[in-house]
Write a protein that holds these residues in place. Structure first.
Motif, PDB file in Angstrom:
ATOM      1  N   LEU A   1      37.226  36.491  73.793  1.00 59.42           N
ATOM      2  CA  LEU A   1      37.067  37.513  72.776  1.00 59.42           C
ATOM      3  C   LEU A   1      37.548  38.988  72.946  1.00 59.42           C
ATOM      4  O   LEU A   1      38.151  39.336  72.042  1.00 59.42           O
ATOM      5  CB  LEU A   1      35.590  37.582  72.298  1.00 59.42           C
ATOM      6  CG  LEU A   1      34.984  36.495  71.490  1.00 59.42           C
ATOM      7  CD1 LEU A   1      33.567  36.523  71.478  1.00 59.42           C
ATOM      8  CD2 LEU A   1      35.671  36.409  70.181  1.00 59.42           C
TER       9      LEU A   1
ATOM     10  N   LEU B   1      35.933  31.151  69.844  1.00 67.61           N
ATOM     11  CA  LEU B   1      37.200  31.995  68.796  1.00 67.61           C
ATOM     12  C   LEU B   1      37.109  31.332  67.489  1.00 67.61           C
ATOM     13  O   LEU B   1      36.752  30.017  67.431  1.00 67.61           O
ATOM     14  CB  LEU B   1      38.657  31.778  69.548  1.00 67.61           C
ATOM     15  CG  LEU B   1      38.895  32.708  70.848  1.00 67.61           C
ATOM     16  CD1 LEU B   1      40.124  32.461  71.306  1.00 67.61           C
ATOM     17  CD2 LEU B   1      38.579  34.223  70.428  1.00 67.61           C
TER      18      LEU B   1
ATOM     19  N   ASP C   1      38.806  35.766  64.329  1.00 68.02           N
ATOM     20  CA  ASP C   1      38.987  36.507  65.485  1.00 68.02           C
ATOM     21  C   ASP C   1      40.400  36.719  65.722  1.00 68.02           C
ATOM     22  O   ASP C   1      40.915  37.724  66.341  1.00 68.02           O
ATOM     23  CB  ASP C   1      38.427  35.939  66.769  1.00 68.02           C
ATOM     24  CG  ASP C   1      36.643  35.889  66.804  1.00 68.02           C
ATOM     25  OD1 ASP C   1      36.299  36.844  66.098  1.00 68.02           O
ATOM     26  OD2 ASP C   1      36.186  34.763  67.028  1.00 68.02           O
TER      27      ASP C   1
END
Lengths: 261, 252
Positions: free
Chosen positions: B83, B183, B187
């Motif tokens: 992330l 994810l 994102d």
């Protein structure tokens, strides 16, 4: 008080009787940058096959004049006619076509650092949509380099050349388009006296070989004496005096004497 | 006044960017020069961006591991690193490296061409120097930065996998599965899209600073320097704006 000009009256510019075709007319041109008046009501005519030198001190407006002629700067007043076309009225396409007939030798040579000499010469040829085959391009490059005596430099980079050689290559890049008019911006500045004289002779050779007309900006009196058919003295942006080298050299006016003493 | 000059500079730069849109999409198209610039700004930046991405992934993993281990959350490291790299670190670090390398070189190159009259020479050679020099470079930076960012992200994540294996054992498949499970498109997409804006800003600022460079060789140095400083600042401002926009869209 010093006069602005020793020319009694500035007539509308036209070719004198019996003179050949006029290729460039600068007619009462003025150019200012804010309050700085660089050119004031300046007029000039250039005839086919003629070399005219514009002589003046640094900062007198010489370089601004030729940048106005080639359309890099727009004058505030007056008219510039090149090969019969009013520069101010031309659109981009027409201006580019006109520029293909007018060579410009920059004071700093303006060779493209990232290109070889060959690519420098081919750049204007290709950009003006003058499509030639590889063999013809090669012949044109060889001829242009031969004209300036540097046939062996085609694959060299500008950084590998001396100042005099760079000046010659810049002239070759101008010649490859076979221009009708060549504008020289201080062609001998920064060169040693021997190389400077070689460039002067080259300017004469080009004039005689291709019958080009040339407007030469200079304050190098040796250059003026060698290359000028006529001389125009620019003082404070005005045409202060004009004539042949000998005529100006015989004048007693103090501002003229500053150059010809 | 400095405030006035800042506003004037911002206005001039915006007008310069506007000129890119006015002139950039009209013929004559400088395709060969665009491809050359893509090679210069993209391919030749790859080693620098790759090394930076690798170090970013490795350091992030090695530094976060002890803290995560204290909470027994080592298995969350791939998700956290994934992330962090995909959403923020990858785009920002790559853009800053890109601004330092490419923004400065564009500023210096065009500045040098300006003071040696090469730009004027181009104009008298039947070439629109804005299209040939500016449009091609801005397009190249805009198109290449997202590609470089994706590569830097991938290299960073692989370095993270290597970092995890320095003190333990994880398979690549498990690592990739953990990263991907953490994810979502929310994102990935905003982070990817903002890199186009970063690339555009770096190109426009580098070209603007170089194209209007003056004061001789001193001006060339100033153009290169200010291209990097201003582009870096603008990257952070754009990133802040991107966070606000994704927040409004419910993607944060």
């Amino acid at each position: 008080m010093q006069p602005d000009s020793i020319i009694q009256e500035m007539p509308r510019v036209a070719a004198p009787p019996g003179a050949s075709e006029t290729v460039l007319v600068v007619d009462h041109v003025s150019k200012s940058f804010g309050e700085n008046h660089v050119l004031r009501d300046f007029s000039l005519a250039l005839h086919r096959g003629e070399n005219v030198v514009v002589l003046g001190k640094s900062g007198s407006g010489k370089s601004v004049l030729i940048k106005c002629i080639i359309g890099l700067l727009a004058p505030n007043a007056g008219q510039i006619t090149v090969l019969g076309q009013d520069v101010a009225t031309l659109d981009h396409g027409a201006m580019d076509r006109l520029r293909a007939k007018v060579g410009f030798l920059f004071q700093s040579n303006a060779l493209y650092d990232s290109m070889t000499v060959r690519d420098n010469l081919l750049f204007p040829l290709r950009r003006h949509w003058l499509d030639h085959g590889p063999a013809e391009e090669d012949a044109l490059v060889r001829q242009a380099l031969a004209d300036v005596g540097l046939e062996h430099t085609a694959d060299m980079m500008p950084a590998e050349l001396s100042g005099g050689m760079r000046k010659r290559i810049a002239l070759a890049r101008t010649l490859i388009l076979r221009p009708d008019i060549i504008l020289y911006d201080e062609p001998t500045t920064g060169l040693d006296p021997v190389t400077a004289r070689e460039i002067d002779h080259l300017i004469r050779e080009v004039q005689q070989k291709y019958r080009t007309s040339a407007l030469i900006i200079s304050h190098d009196m040796s250059c003026v004496r060698l290359v000028a058919d006529r001389v125009v003295l620019l003082v404070d942006g005005r045409c202060y005096a004009k004539g042949t080298y000998e005529e100006l050299a015989n004048k007693l006016d103090p501002k003229v004497r500053e150059f010809f003493a | 006044m400095p405030d006035e000059s800042l506003l004037a500079e911002t206005g001039a730069m915006t007008s310069f960017a506007g000129r890119f849109f006015r002139e950039g999409f009209r013929p004559r198209y400088e395709v060969a020069e665009l491809l050359h610039q893509c090679y210069v700004v993209g391919y030749q930046s790859l080693p620098m961006v790759g090394i930076t991405g690798f170090i970013m992934g490795m350091v992030l993993t090695l530094q976060s591991r002890p803290t995560m281990a204290q909470f027994g959350a080592e298995s969350w490291i791939p998700v956290m690193v994934g992330l962090t790299i995909i959403r923020e670190m990858g785009p920002i670090i790559t853009a800053l490296i890109f601004a330092g390398k490419i923004g400065s070189s564009i500023g210096a190159e065009l500045g040098s061409m300006r003071v040696t009259e090469q730009i004027d020479a181009m104009e008298v050679s039947g070439t629109n120097p804005f299209k040939y020099l500016v449009v091609t470079r801005v397009l190249a930076t805009t198109l290449m930065l997202p590609v470089l960012t994706v590569l830097a992200d991938a290299i960073g994540l692989y370095a993270s996998y290597l970092g995890l294996n320095m003190r333990g054992t994880t398979t690549l498949a498990l690592f990739a599965n953990n990263v991907l499970s953490g994810l979502s498109f929310g994102d990935v997409l905003p982070a990817f899209i903002k890199t186009y804006f970063f690339g555009f800003a770096i190109g426009v600022i580098g070209c603007y600073k170089g194209y209007f460079s003056d004061k001789g060789t001193e001006g060339v140095g100033q153009a290169a320097n200010s291209a990097v400083v201003v582009a870096s600042l603008v990257i952070f401002l754009l990133d802040l704006l991107a966070v606000q926009i994704t927040g409004l869209m419910g993607l944060n």
